[in-house]
Design a protein around this motif. Structure first.
Motif, short mmCIF file in Angstrom:
data_model
loop_
_atom_site.label_atom_id
_atom_site.label_comp_id
_atom_site.label_asym_id
_atom_site.label_seq_id
_atom_site.Cartn_x
_atom_site.Cartn_y
_atom_site.Cartn_z
N PRO A 1 0.84 -1.20 0.00
CA PRO A 1 0.00 0.00 0.00
C PRO A 1 0.87 1.26 0.00
O PRO A 1 1.68 1.45 0.91
N VAL A 2 0.71 2.06 -1.03
CA VAL A 2 1.54 3.26 -1.19
C VAL A 2 0.65 4.41 -1.66
O VAL A 2 -0.17 4.24 -2.56
N VAL A 3 0.83 5.57 -1.07
CA VAL A 3 0.19 6.80 -1.55
C VAL A 3 1.29 7.70 -2.11
O VAL A 3 2.30 7.95 -1.43
N ARG A 4 1.09 8.15 -3.34
CA ARG A 4 2.08 9.00 -3.99
C ARG A 4 1.54 10.43 -4.15
O ARG A 4 0.37 10.71 -3.88
N ALA A 5 2.40 11.29 -4.61
CA ALA A 5 2.01 12.68 -4.86
C ALA A 5 1.05 12.74 -6.05
O ALA A 5 1.08 11.88 -6.93
N GLY A 6 0.24 13.74 -6.06
CA GLY A 6 -0.68 13.93 -7.18
C GLY A 6 -0.05 14.59 -8.38
O GLY A 6 -0.58 14.51 -9.48
N VAL A 7 1.11 15.21 -8.18
CA VAL A 7 1.79 15.93 -9.25
C VAL A 7 3.19 15.35 -9.45
O VAL A 7 3.93 15.13 -8.48
N GLN B 1 -13.63 10.79 -12.09
CA GLN B 1 -14.82 11.62 -12.27
C GLN B 1 -14.61 13.03 -11.73
O GLN B 1 -15.01 14.02 -12.35
N ARG B 2 -13.96 13.14 -10.59
CA ARG B 2 -13.72 14.45 -9.99
C ARG B 2 -12.78 15.28 -10.87
O ARG B 2 -12.99 16.50 -11.05
N LEU B 3 -11.75 14.65 -11.42
CA LEU B 3 -10.83 15.37 -12.30
C LEU B 3 -11.54 15.85 -13.56
O LEU B 3 -11.35 17.00 -14.01
N PHE C 1 -9.39 15.49 -3.61
CA PHE C 1 -9.74 14.06 -3.67
C PHE C 1 -9.33 13.32 -2.40
O PHE C 1 -10.09 12.51 -1.86
N LEU C 2 -8.14 13.60 -1.90
CA LEU C 2 -7.69 12.94 -0.68
C LEU C 2 -8.62 13.26 0.48
O LEU C 2 -8.96 12.38 1.29
N ALA C 3 -9.06 14.50 0.57
CA ALA C 3 -9.95 14.90 1.65
C ALA C 3 -11.33 14.27 1.50
O ALA C 3 -11.96 13.90 2.49
N ALA C 4 -11.79 14.13 0.27
CA ALA C 4 -13.13 13.62 0.03
C ALA C 4 -13.21 12.10 0.04
O ALA C 4 -14.25 11.53 0.37
N ARG C 5 -12.10 11.43 -0.31
CA ARG C 5 -12.17 9.97 -0.42
C ARG C 5 -10.86 9.27 -0.04
O ARG C 5 -10.86 8.30 0.72
N GLY C 6 -9.75 9.73 -0.60
CA GLY C 6 -8.51 8.97 -0.52
C GLY C 6 -8.04 8.66 0.88
O GLY C 6 -7.66 7.52 1.19
N GLN D 1 -6.59 19.75 -7.03
CA GLN D 1 -7.57 18.68 -7.28
C GLN D 1 -7.23 17.42 -6.50
O GLN D 1 -8.11 16.74 -5.97
N TYR D 2 -5.94 17.12 -6.41
CA TYR D 2 -5.54 15.91 -5.69
C TYR D 2 -5.79 16.05 -4.19
O TYR D 2 -6.28 15.12 -3.55
N ARG D 3 -5.48 17.20 -3.65
CA ARG D 3 -5.76 17.42 -2.21
C ARG D 3 -7.24 17.32 -1.93
O ARG D 3 -7.67 16.77 -0.89
#
Length: 458
Positions: free
Chosen positions: A294-300, A335-337, A360-365, A356-358
């Motif tokens: 399990p890894v979370v990477r940067a959105g950019v 869908q959000r993007l 998404f992380l707040a809303a779901r990730g 946008q990535y932040r």
């Protein structure tokens, strides 16, 4: 939905799996000129690779697909109306049993190859460009230089190294489980199948947790060739007997044999159904083994020439599939993007992608990540998990709320202590948590299946 205006903006999507092609089709319908890149042609993507997991989707993900005007497959795939759970202890003592109903939604598990294939066909029919080409980091630089927005959806490998690991969101340095999956036929989806687990029978998924060994899951599935079928997904803890067994799989036949032997030796309450299953002969890729860290990477990320690119799906976050959050999160992120890009008038620069990535992380990730840790039995969440699972065994309403975290994991973000777990139990049930938990008693012995295959009696 179909674009009604001439494209004035352009996008590139690298990776034509389920998430990548969904984003590409969504951007195309939002008025972008879109090019989709893959290292395999469409036929190979459908027939020469295994499905990437079971891709079980719940209500929030189906809403995201509907917002893009896409088929959610709820009219075509066998439905999951809930999840039944059995938990055994380290001495094989049978401890916890409950049946959680999915409240207000259903789950569907669809072969990712089928979904990607159908969406790729729609993408081409609507004017999207599909290029079969290996995209190297150098090639990505030239692609990104020529379009307004570039999304990278190449999965856990490929170009993912362009996106730094977010150490604050990545608690594990190695995979937490070894995985084995196989798709099978031979079982219907009526109430005679797995009836010992639930009166809903074959409309439920079945999850068994075996302390110090791992977990096994069975669920209704829509296979690209066989249609309505069943999928098994197993998780083996490092160093366990299950891990040794999983490692020996080298074909669909051997994978199913290993699963049958596993259920014979450990999870006999489900054995008759498991013995009735058959491999899908026309699909040699109906099985898969491996492991996911399990890894979370940067959105950019940035190309060598400095162009910003956005991560998407498994390239953004690789979840262990134990809580089914990979497919959920990737499609919701897509869908959000698309929705944000459709109304954005400025450049798709590093600041826009990061925002946008932040969001998404707040809303779901972040919530999806935490729920995955709960079902992995993360030591930091062990006491909370024990409390929640015990409550589910006592009160059916709470069982439904607990399995509902797979659909909408956000409520679990606030459960950071035993007191918070108690408040959650009380909020759902209207009963004092301590009083409810005081009624918990170990199962003693789970109900055993009396299923008889129609093939065996014909």
């Amino acid at each position: 939905m179909t674009s009604q205006r001439k494209s004035t903006r352009s996008a590139a999507v690298i990776g034509a799996g389920q998430t990548g092609v969904t984003a590409a089709l969504g951007l195309l319908d939002a008025g972008f000129d879109v090019t989709l890149y893959s290292d395999r042609d469409q036929r190979a993507l459908r027939d020469d690779v295994p499905a990437t997991g079971t891709a079980l989707e719940f209500g929030e993900t189906q809403q995201a697909e509907s917002a893009l005007g896409l088929d959610t497959y709820t009219a075509r795939a066998p439905r999951h109306t809930g999840l039944t759970v059995r938990i055994a202890g380290p001495e094989r003592e049978e401890l916890i049993a409950f049946d959680g109903h999915f409240d207000g939604y259903v789950g569907v598990a669809v072969d990712t190859r089928l979904k990607a294939d159908e969406r790729l066909t729609a993408f081409a029919e609507r004017g999207g460009r599909f290029i079969v080409q290996q995209v190297t980091p150098e090639k990505l630089g030239s692609i990104a230089a020529g379009v307004d927005l570039t999304l990278v959806a190449t999965g856990r490998g490929g170009l993912s190294e362009l996106f730094p690991v977010d150490e604050s969101r990545t608690p594990y340095s190695a995979p937490q489980r070894s995985l084995l999956t196989v798709t099978v036929t031979g079982l219907d989806h009526d109430d005679s199948v797995f009836a010992h687990r639930s009166r809903a029978g074959g409309a439920r998924s079945g999850f068994s947790i075996f302390a110090e060994q791992g977990e096994g899951w069975w669920g209704p599935y829509l296979h690209k060739d066989a249609g309505p079928s069943w999928a098994f997904l197993g998780w083996a803890r490092p160093g366990s007997d299950w891990e040794k067994r999983f490692a020996a799989a080298d074909s669909a036949d051997s994978a199913l044999r290993i699963v049958r032997e596993l259920y014979r030796d450990y999870i006999d309450w489900d054995l008759p159904e498991v013995q009735a299953t058959q491999v899908i002969a026309e699909d040699p890729h109906s099985w898969l083994k491996g492991a996911v860290r399990p890894v979370v990477r940067a959105g950019v990320g940035h190309t060598g020439s400095g162009h910003p690119v956005a991560s998407l799906g498994d390239t953004s976050a690789a979840y262990d599939p134990i809580a089914g959050q990979g497919a959920q999160s990737g499609l919701i992120q897509a869908q959000r993007l698309v929705a944000a890009a459709a109304v954005h008038d400025g450049p798709f620069d590093e600041e826009w992608i990061g925002r946008q990535y932040r969001s998404f992380l707040a809303a779901r990730g972040d919530a999806a990540n935490r729920v995955t840790r709960l079902f992995l039995g993360d030591p930091e969440l062990a006491e909370i998990g024990n409390t929640l699972f015990a409550a589910a065994a006592v009160e059916p309403r709470f069982a439904s709320a607990l399995v509902g975290l797979l659909h909408r994991p956000q409520p679990f973000l606030g459960i950071d202590s035993l007191d918070a777990a108690g408040r959650f139990i009380t909020e759902v049930t209207g009963e004092n948590a301590d009083a409810l938990l005081a009624r918990f008693e170990p199962a003693g012995r789970f109900d055993r299946s009396t299923f008889t295959s129609s093939l065996a009696t014909a």
